[in-house]
Design a protein around this motif. Sequence first.
Motif, PDB file in Angstrom:
ATOM      1  N   HIS A  23     -23.945  -8.059  -8.343  1.00  0.00           N
ATOM      2  CA  HIS A  23     -23.417  -6.688  -8.266  1.00  0.00           C
ATOM      3  C   HIS A  23     -22.325  -6.544  -7.219  1.00  0.00           C
ATOM      4  N   GLU A  24     -21.838  -7.666  -6.725  1.00  0.00           N
ATOM      5  CA  GLU A  24     -20.777  -7.611  -5.719  1.00  0.00           C
ATOM      6  C   GLU A  24     -19.543  -6.904  -6.263  1.00  0.00           C
ATOM      7  N   ASP A  25     -19.300  -7.083  -7.565  1.00  0.00           N
ATOM      8  CA  ASP A  25     -18.121  -6.494  -8.191  1.00  0.00           C
ATOM      9  C   ASP A  25     -18.148  -4.971  -8.173  1.00  0.00           C
ATOM     10  N   VAL A  26     -19.331  -4.380  -8.158  1.00  0.00           N
ATOM     11  CA  VAL A  26     -19.446  -2.923  -8.098  1.00  0.00           C
ATOM     12  C   VAL A  26     -18.861  -2.422  -6.779  1.00  0.00           C
ATOM     13  N   LEU A  27     -19.277  -3.032  -5.686  1.00  0.00           N
ATOM     14  CA  LEU A  27     -18.772  -2.623  -4.381  1.00  0.00           C
ATOM     15  C   LEU A  27     -17.289  -2.955  -4.240  1.00  0.00           C
ATOM     16  N   LEU A  28     -16.878  -4.076  -4.785  1.00  0.00           N
ATOM     17  CA  LEU A  28     -15.475  -4.474  -4.716  1.00  0.00           C
ATOM     18  C   LEU A  28     -14.591  -3.478  -5.467  1.00  0.00           C
ATOM     19  N   ALA A  29     -15.052  -3.009  -6.600  1.00  0.00           N
ATOM     20  CA  ALA A  29     -14.285  -2.025  -7.376  1.00  0.00           C
ATOM     21  C   ALA A  29     -14.094  -0.738  -6.576  1.00  0.00           C
ATOM     22  N   PHE A  30     -15.121  -0.303  -5.878  1.00  0.00           N
ATOM     23  CA  PHE A  30     -14.990   0.910  -5.075  1.00  0.00           C
ATOM     24  C   PHE A  30     -14.088   0.685  -3.871  1.00  0.00           C
ATOM     25  N   GLU A  31     -14.118  -0.510  -3.313  1.00  0.00           N
ATOM     26  CA  GLU A  31     -13.215  -0.828  -2.213  1.00  0.00           C
ATOM     27  C   GLU A  31     -11.766  -0.796  -2.699  1.00  0.00           C
ATOM     28  N   HIS A  32     -11.527  -1.307  -3.894  1.00  0.00           N
ATOM     29  CA  HIS A  32     -10.183  -1.274  -4.469  1.00  0.00           C
ATOM     30  C   HIS A  32      -9.745   0.165  -4.743  1.00  0.00           C
ATOM     31  N   LEU A  33     -10.668   0.987  -5.202  1.00  0.00           N
ATOM     32  CA  LEU A  33     -10.350   2.400  -5.426  1.00  0.00           C
ATOM     33  C   LEU A  33      -9.930   3.069  -4.122  1.00  0.00           C
ATOM     34  N   LEU A  34     -10.660   2.809  -3.052  1.00  0.00           N
ATOM     35  CA  LEU A  34     -10.300   3.377  -1.748  1.00  0.00           C
ATOM     36  C   LEU A  34      -8.949   2.858  -1.276  1.00  0.00           C
ATOM     37  N   ASP A  35      -8.652   1.585  -1.532  1.00  0.00           N
ATOM     38  CA  ASP A  35      -7.342   1.028  -1.186  1.00  0.00           C
ATOM     39  C   ASP A  35      -6.231   1.807  -1.889  1.00  0.00           C
ATOM     40  N   GLU A  36      -6.436   2.106  -3.157  1.00  0.00           N
ATOM     41  CA  GLU A  36      -5.436   2.848  -3.928  1.00  0.00           C
ATOM     42  C   GLU A  36      -5.260   4.263  -3.383  1.00  0.00           C
ATOM     43  N   VAL A  37      -6.346   4.927  -3.049  1.00  0.00           N
ATOM     44  CA  VAL A  37      -6.263   6.283  -2.490  1.00  0.00           C
ATOM     45  C   VAL A  37      -5.526   6.247  -1.160  1.00  0.00           C
ATOM     46  N   ASP A  38      -5.856   5.285  -0.311  1.00  0.00           N
ATOM     47  CA  ASP A  38      -5.166   5.143   0.983  1.00  0.00           C
ATOM     48  C   ASP A  38      -3.675   4.913   0.789  1.00  0.00           C
ATOM     49  N   ALA A  39      -3.317   4.038  -0.145  1.00  0.00           N
ATOM     50  CA  ALA A  39      -1.910   3.733  -0.401  1.00  0.00           C
ATOM     51  C   ALA A  39      -1.174   4.968  -0.917  1.00  0.00           C
ATOM     52  N   HIS A  40      -1.818   5.720  -1.783  1.00  0.00           N
ATOM     53  CA  HIS A  40      -1.215   6.938  -2.330  1.00  0.00           C
ATOM     54  C   HIS A  40      -0.980   7.965  -1.220  1.00  0.00           C
ATOM     55  N   GLU A  41      -1.958   8.130  -0.352  1.00  0.00           N
ATOM     56  CA  GLU A  41      -1.803   9.067   0.761  1.00  0.00           C
ATOM     57  C   GLU A  41      -0.682   8.631   1.699  1.00  0.00           C
ATOM     58  N   LYS A  42      -0.630   7.352   1.998  1.00  0.00           N
ATOM     59  CA  LYS A  42       0.409   6.832   2.889  1.00  0.00           C
ATOM     60  C   LYS A  42       1.790   7.045   2.269  1.00  0.00           C
ATOM     61  N   GLU A  43       1.918   6.756   0.991  1.00  0.00           N
ATOM     62  CA  GLU A  43       3.186   6.947   0.293  1.00  0.00           C
ATOM     63  C   GLU A  43       3.594   8.424   0.320  1.00  0.00           C
ATOM     64  N   HIS A  44       2.637   9.309   0.139  1.00  0.00           N
ATOM     65  CA  HIS A  44       2.914  10.755   0.178  1.00  0.00           C
ATOM     66  C   HIS A  44       3.416  11.180   1.557  1.00  0.00           C
ATOM     67  N   ILE A  45       2.783  10.675   2.594  1.00  0.00           N
ATOM     68  CA  ILE A  45       3.186  11.005   3.968  1.00  0.00           C
ATOM     69  C   ILE A  45       4.612  10.528   4.227  1.00  0.00           C
ATOM     70  N   ILE A  46       4.914   9.316   3.807  1.00  0.00           N
ATOM     71  CA  ILE A  46       6.260   8.766   4.008  1.00  0.00           C
ATOM     72  C   ILE A  46       7.291   9.586   3.239  1.00  0.00           C
ATOM     73  N   THR A  47       7.001   9.913   2.003  1.00  0.00           N
ATOM     74  CA  THR A  47       7.924  10.718   1.202  1.00  0.00           C
ATOM     75  C   THR A  47       8.127  12.095   1.828  1.00  0.00           C
ATOM     76  N   SER A  48       7.054  12.718   2.286  1.00  0.00           N
ATOM     77  CA  SER A  48       7.158  14.030   2.930  1.00  0.00           C
ATOM     78  C   SER A  48       7.998  13.951   4.197  1.00  0.00           C
ATOM     79  N   ALA A  49       7.822  12.879   4.965  1.00  0.00           N
ATOM     80  CA  ALA A  49       8.595  12.705   6.197  1.00  0.00           C
ATOM     81  C   ALA A  49      10.082  12.527   5.872  1.00  0.00           C
TER      82      ALA A  49
END
Length: 104
Positions: A23-49
Motif C-alpha cells: 500500500h506504499e503507492d497509496v501514500l505516494l499518490a497523496f504525496e504527489h498530490l500535495l506536491d502538485e498543490v504546492d507547485a500550483h500555489e507557488k506558481e500563483h504567488i510568482i504570477t501575482s508578484a
Amino acid sequence: MRMRQRLEEFKAQLIEENLLEGHEDVLLAFEHLLDEVDAHEKEHIITSAKLGIAGYKTDRSAEETFREDMSWLRQAAYRVIERTVADLINKGNKHWQKFYDQVE
C-alpha cells in the motif's frame, strides 16, 4: 508541512498494523498530490508578484477565493487519505462501516 507530517503518521499507523507492504503507492499518490498543490500555489504567488511589479492591482476577492479553494483541496485530500487508511486498518472488521468500497 502539517499535511506531510500527517502522511508520515498514516505511514506509521500502517507499519504498526503490518499493512504498509503493498500500500506504499497509496501514500505516494497523496504525496504527489500535495506536491502538485504546492507547485500550483507557488506558481500563483510568482504570477501575482509579477503582475504587482507590473503595476496591476490584485483582486482581493479573487485571492481570498484562491486561498479558500487551496485550503478546501488540502482538507479534502486529508479526509480521503485518513478514510482510506482507516478502511485499510479495519479491513475484515465486520462492524466497521467502510468509507470506500474498493479499498484492498
